[in-house]
Design an enzyme around this catalytic site. Structure first.
Site, PDB file in Angstrom:
ATOM      1  N   GLU A  42       0.877  -1.166   0.000  1.00 31.38           N
ATOM      2  CA  GLU A  42       0.000   0.000   0.000  1.00 31.38           C
ATOM      3  C   GLU A  42       0.923   1.228   0.000  1.00 31.38           C
ATOM      4  O   GLU A  42       1.830   1.301   0.832  1.00 31.38           O
ATOM      5  CB  GLU A  42      -0.882   0.036   1.254  1.00 31.38           C
ATOM      6  CG  GLU A  42      -1.814   1.245   1.226  1.00 31.38           C
ATOM      7  CD  GLU A  42      -2.669   1.414   2.477  1.00 31.38           C
ATOM      8  OE1 GLU A  42      -2.330   0.834   3.524  1.00 31.38           O
ATOM      9  OE2 GLU A  42      -3.677   2.144   2.395  1.00 31.38           O
ATOM     10  N   ARG A 269       6.085 -12.936   9.523  1.00 36.11           N
ATOM     11  CA  ARG A 269       6.578 -11.574   9.422  1.00 36.11           C
ATOM     12  C   ARG A 269       7.978 -11.493  10.028  1.00 36.11           C
ATOM     13  O   ARG A 269       8.331 -12.291  10.885  1.00 36.11           O
ATOM     14  CB  ARG A 269       5.597 -10.738  10.223  1.00 36.11           C
ATOM     15  CG  ARG A 269       5.796  -9.293  10.279  1.00 36.11           C
ATOM     16  CD  ARG A 269       4.686  -8.701  11.156  1.00 36.11           C
ATOM     17  NE  ARG A 269       3.495  -8.390  10.382  1.00 36.11           N
ATOM     18  CZ  ARG A 269       3.380  -7.295   9.630  1.00 36.11           C
ATOM     19  NH1 ARG A 269       4.354  -6.417   9.547  1.00 36.11           N
ATOM     20  NH2 ARG A 269       2.266  -7.049   8.964  1.00 36.11           N
ATOM     21  N   LYS A 279       4.379   0.410  10.704  1.00 37.45           N
ATOM     22  CA  LYS A 279       4.403   1.622   9.892  1.00 37.45           C
ATOM     23  C   LYS A 279       3.881   2.808  10.677  1.00 37.45           C
ATOM     24  O   LYS A 279       4.353   3.921  10.520  1.00 37.45           O
ATOM     25  CB  LYS A 279       3.522   1.422   8.646  1.00 37.45           C
ATOM     26  CG  LYS A 279       4.304   1.147   7.377  1.00 37.45           C
ATOM     27  CD  LYS A 279       3.373   1.242   6.180  1.00 37.45           C
ATOM     28  CE  LYS A 279       3.924   0.437   5.012  1.00 37.45           C
ATOM     29  NZ  LYS A 279       2.961   0.383   3.892  1.00 37.45           N
TER      30      LYS A 279
END
Length: 568
Positions: A42, A269, A279
């Site tokens: 994104e 992850r 983020k």
RNA sequence: UGCCUUGUGGUGUAAUGGUAGCACGUCGGAUUCUGGUUCCGCCUGUGAGGGUUCGAAUCCUUCCAAGGCAACCA
């Protein structure tokens, strides 16, 4: 597909579970034996090393088995996204050494098709418009242990739903007034099946489609279908999407059949000690000025690591070492640091720089004489060549390399002891000159003229070898010493404390008045990797200019002497 | 206490029913004109119990522990 991997070509190649799954699918001839992955960021922030792990997987598995990997910007939420991020993402992927060719896509390109599918589902009675507030919807959703209840708008007619949905997209309603929901099962044990929201109203202009749309699809209604539209066969993502997979499959089933159906696979992850990967938190550090920007060399971002002097190879090697599993691991940053040192050791040009200088006068060396001594550029690399460095009566050495009353096993300069000045002569310390306060201002030595490196008289063993720089030729520089950003091992785990309280106050030390040899000043182009011998790996920062040199310390050399000292 | 997932040395990761291996790390040693590099050696492990099997890290079962899921984020 390509031939079935090195695994079958003799060379033993250990596949991780994702690669194994992909290989099995290829062997079974699924999707016509086609392999197509995708990396779907994104564009709402800069890429970090966690993304690098995903990139290595998505592009790597495609490369390994002769498939392709798309770059798809998952831009379904105009509120959070910006073109600034699109550019940085492209740059970072390329820097890591991967390329998507002409396969650059945007989820926003599929808005028309997604809208059509939504209309179809409405007509089929599989979706409805809900007029409730988000609070009401959340309340009706229940909890993981308590089933949800159905919305009073759940049984509107397809005609009414269609009319409302069209008007939602025409901008007739305010944000939050209505949403389109899938009609599935409010009592499902999987929370994501409790009539998930497909579309919401957003009036913020989109960075690519402007004001064309007033409704935007949610992740769950966009991702699988986007995969399908692109021909993606394996949609590889991180573990937190595991519970989304049934929903992924639910929506994709509306489009796919046995001949082609994308599949979601999840891996763990990347978590690293002494940093944060969220983020949201990284953005906060940037916005509050706690770091110098997304590319601050202390940040775990790709751009930060690049600026710090990490190489793409070292990052890829690190990722390869930690592997891909379904176990949520916390990886020690020392693994990364090892990969960086390992790569830089092979690549960095050896030079001399004195960070904390003290002047040494070689009293028996002719006052006006200057000789050039030859230095290896890199002993680890055959053919790296040499460069010349001036030597004269006045030089600088590291203040830490001199002690008047040394501890045991101190192999450096101390009164009466001989040391080698690397590449030059053996010198013997005669006395330390002090000012009125007792600070050492100058050290006087004598040298052995027969001991020049390479000369017959040089064979004599001395315990220590020091780095040095000619005081008359040295160039001043600024050095930025970076350390871990956080002082606790796993900041994300300490939920009761604000993560900003755990920042390492000493994560950046700026040292002015560093003395570097002229060769360094002449070769301080961006991207150059230096090893300041006996100190560490350094690279010029982009703030660096001729006359105002600035170097970032990528990583210090291992220091077993310091370790020894700490023990005592 | 609903659903999903995961537990292998200090850390990470292999072993696909058949000798628990590798890397980092730690500690010790050798080499070295970088107290770096290189080389050698040591250390430490299958979460617990039960079962299946000639044989279990692997299959079954119970328990324990950890993570994820209740944004109109992705």
């Amino acid at each position: 597909m390509a031939d079935n991997t090195e695994a079958e070509n003799g060379k033993k190649d250990i596949l991780n579970f994702v690669e194994q799954t992909v290989l099995d699918d290829l062997k079974a001839g699924k999707n016509g034996g086609r392999l197509n992955t995708r990396f779907p960021p994104e564009p709402n922030g800069y890429l970090h090393i966690g993304h690098a792990k995903a990139i290595c997987m998505d592009f790597g598995v495609a490369e390994k088995f002769g498939g392709t990997c798309n770059l798809r910007f998952d831009d379904t939420n105009p509120v959070k996204e910006d073109v600034e991020y699109v550019d940085s993402i492209r740059e970072d992927i390329h820097w890591l050494g991967f390329d998507w060719g002409d396969r650059e896509y945007y989820a926003s390109d599929y808005f028309p098709r997604l809208f059509d599918l939504a209309v179809r589902l409405i007509k089929e009675g599989k979706a409805y418009v809900d007029d409730q507030t988000s609070e009401q919807i959340a309340e009706q959703k229940g909890t993981p242990t308590v089933p949800g209840t159905e919305s009073p708008y759940r049984n509107r007619t397809p005609e009414e739903n269609l009319d409302l949905f069209m008007r939602m997209n025409a901008g007739e309603f305010e944000e939050g007034a209505r949403v389109l929901r899938a009609k599935i099962d409010m009592a499902s044990p999987n929370m994501h099946f409790r009539d998930p929201i497909m579309y919401r109203i957003i009036k913020t202009p989109h960075h690519r489609t402007g004001t064309t749309w007033k409704v935007y699809p949610m992740y769950d209604f966009a991702h699988g279908q986007s995969d399908y539209f692109e021909g993606v066969t394996h949609s590889i993502c991180t573990l937190e999407f595991e519970v989304h997979r049934p929903l992924y499959e639910y929506f994709v089933k509306e489009l796919a059949d046995e001949s082609y159906c994308p599949r979601q696979i999840e891996f763990n992850r990347l978590n690293l000690t002494y940093t944060v990967m969220s983020k949201r938190k990284l953005l906060q550090l940037v916005k509050e000025g706690l770091v110098a920007g997304w590319d601050d060399p202390r940040m775990p971002t790709i751009s930060g690591m690049r600026r710090r002097g990490y190489t793409p190879e070292s990052i890829r090697n690190f990722i390869n070492t930690i592997g891909y599993t379904k176990y949520e691991a916390l990886n020690s940053v020392s693994l990364l640091e090892h990969a960086v040192r390992d790569d830089l050791n092979k690549k960095a040009t050896r030079v001399m720089a004195v960070l904390n200088p003290v002047k040494v006068v070689i009293t028996n060396y002719p006052e006006d004489k200057v000789e050039m001594v030859s230095m290896d550029n890199n002993p680890e690399e055959e053919g790296a060549g040499t460069h010349e460095m001036p030597f004269c009566r006045d030089i600088y050495i590291e203040r830490d390399d001199f002690m008047e009353n040394p501890p045991k096993k101190f192999f450096r300069m101390t009164p009466g002891q001989e040391v080698r000045l690397k590449g030059a002569y053996i010198v013997k310390c005669e006395e330390a000159v002090k000012d009125a306060e007792g600070n050492i201002t100058e050290i006087h030595c004598t040298y052995d003229p027969d001991s020049h490196s390479g000369a017959p008289g040089a064979a004599r063993k001395v315990k220590g070898t020091l780095h040095w720089v000619s005081a008359r030729h040295a160039v001043d520089a600024t050095v930025r010493l970076y350390d871990r950003l956080f002082s606790v091992e796993n900041p994300a785990a300490e939920t009761e404390r604000d993560f900003r309280e755990m920042l390492n106050p000493d994560s950046l030390k700026v040292v002015e008045g560093v003395k570097v040899e002229p060769f360094v000043a002449e070769n301080a182009e961006r991207g150059t990797k230096f090893q300041f011998q006996r100190v560490g790996y350094f690279t010029p920062d982009y703030d660096s200019k001729p006359g105002a040199l600035v170097f970032n310390r990528t990583i210090a050399l291992k220091d077993s002497w310091e370790k020894e000292q700490k023990k005592n």
